[in-house]
Motif scaffolding. Structure first.
Motif, short mmCIF file in Angstrom:
data_model
loop_
_atom_site.label_atom_id
_atom_site.label_comp_id
_atom_site.label_asym_id
_atom_site.label_seq_id
_atom_site.Cartn_x
_atom_site.Cartn_y
_atom_site.Cartn_z
N GLY A 19 -50.65 -29.38 75.51
CA GLY A 19 -50.65 -28.06 75.55
C GLY A 19 -51.36 -27.48 74.28
N PRO A 20 -51.18 -26.17 73.89
CA PRO A 20 -51.89 -25.40 72.95
C PRO A 20 -51.37 -25.59 71.96
CG PRO A 20 -50.53 -24.08 74.09
CD PRO A 20 -50.29 -25.27 74.65
N TRP A 21 -51.70 -27.01 71.17
CA TRP A 21 -51.20 -27.19 69.69
C TRP A 21 -51.90 -28.29 69.28
CZ3 TRP A 21 -47.54 -27.89 73.82
CH2 TRP A 21 -47.31 -29.40 73.98
N PRO A 91 -41.31 -23.39 80.43
CA PRO A 91 -42.51 -22.92 81.14
C PRO A 91 -42.62 -21.31 81.24
CG PRO A 91 -41.52 -24.54 82.39
CD PRO A 91 -40.44 -24.36 81.46
N ALA A 92 -41.57 -20.49 81.26
CA ALA A 92 -41.80 -18.97 81.12
C ALA A 92 -42.02 -18.60 79.79
CB ALA A 92 -40.33 -18.52 81.59
N TYR A 93 -41.52 -19.21 78.89
CA TYR A 93 -41.88 -19.05 77.29
C TYR A 93 -43.23 -19.10 77.07
CZ TYR A 93 -42.16 -20.03 72.31
OH TYR A 93 -42.85 -20.18 71.06
N ARG A 97 -46.01 -16.89 75.58
CA ARG A 97 -46.83 -17.08 74.18
C ARG A 97 -48.15 -17.53 74.20
NH1 ARG A 97 -45.39 -22.83 73.05
NH2 ARG A 97 -47.15 -22.85 74.55
N ASN A 98 -48.76 -18.17 75.39
CA ASN A 98 -49.93 -18.70 75.24
C ASN A 98 -51.05 -17.61 75.03
OD1 ASN A 98 -49.16 -21.13 75.41
ND2 ASN A 98 -49.68 -21.67 77.42
#
Length: 136
Positions: A19-21, A91-93, A97-98
């Motif tokens: 993911g984005p991290w 997934p909704a969070y 956030r993204n």
């Protein structure tokens, strides 16, 4: 003169983050830090937003306000800790956030918890940001 405040750290021996991290962040000398409290999905009047998506949006809108007050942006965030009541809502969070992250890839931790400070809260987020003020 521009200098990086931090750099992501990884290794080819580790699985790339899915993911984005980033696996880790190294903060360069001379940076100043901002540590937030746990932010929840409440409006300025204390009204709690309803649902994971509305709470997440409120949290990140409030985070942007806090960072601006410190002369920072989401690009300066190096660590995000997220506490959720129901991990199936992740997934909704993440969808909410993204877009706030843009190209930022802070280190992140996600924890499932039994409860938060108030009954209607679904998620709580705290961040650490670092920035070096550079003068030319």
């Amino acid at each position: 003169m521009t200098a990086l405040t931090f750099r992501p750290i990884s290794s080819p021996l580790l699985r790339p983050p899915p993911g984005p991290w980033s696996h880790a962040i190294e903060v360069q000398p001379g940076a100043r830090f901002v540590y937030t409290c746990g932010l929840v999905g409440t409006q300025a009047d204390g009204t709690i937003e309803q649902g994971i998506e509305a709470q997440t949006k409120r949290i990140y809108d409030n985070l942007v306000i806090l960072l601006q007050a410190a002369g920072m942006t989401m690009a300066d965030v190096i660590k995000i800790n997220t506490y959720m009541l129901d991990l199936s809502e992740q997934p909704a969070y993440a969808r909410v956030r993204n877009p706030y992250l843009g190209d930022a890839r802070p280190a992140m931790t996600l924890l499932g918890v039994a409860q938060l400070a108030q009954r209607d809260l679904r998620v709580e987020v705290e961040v650490i940001a670092a920035k070096r003020d550079v003068t030319e």
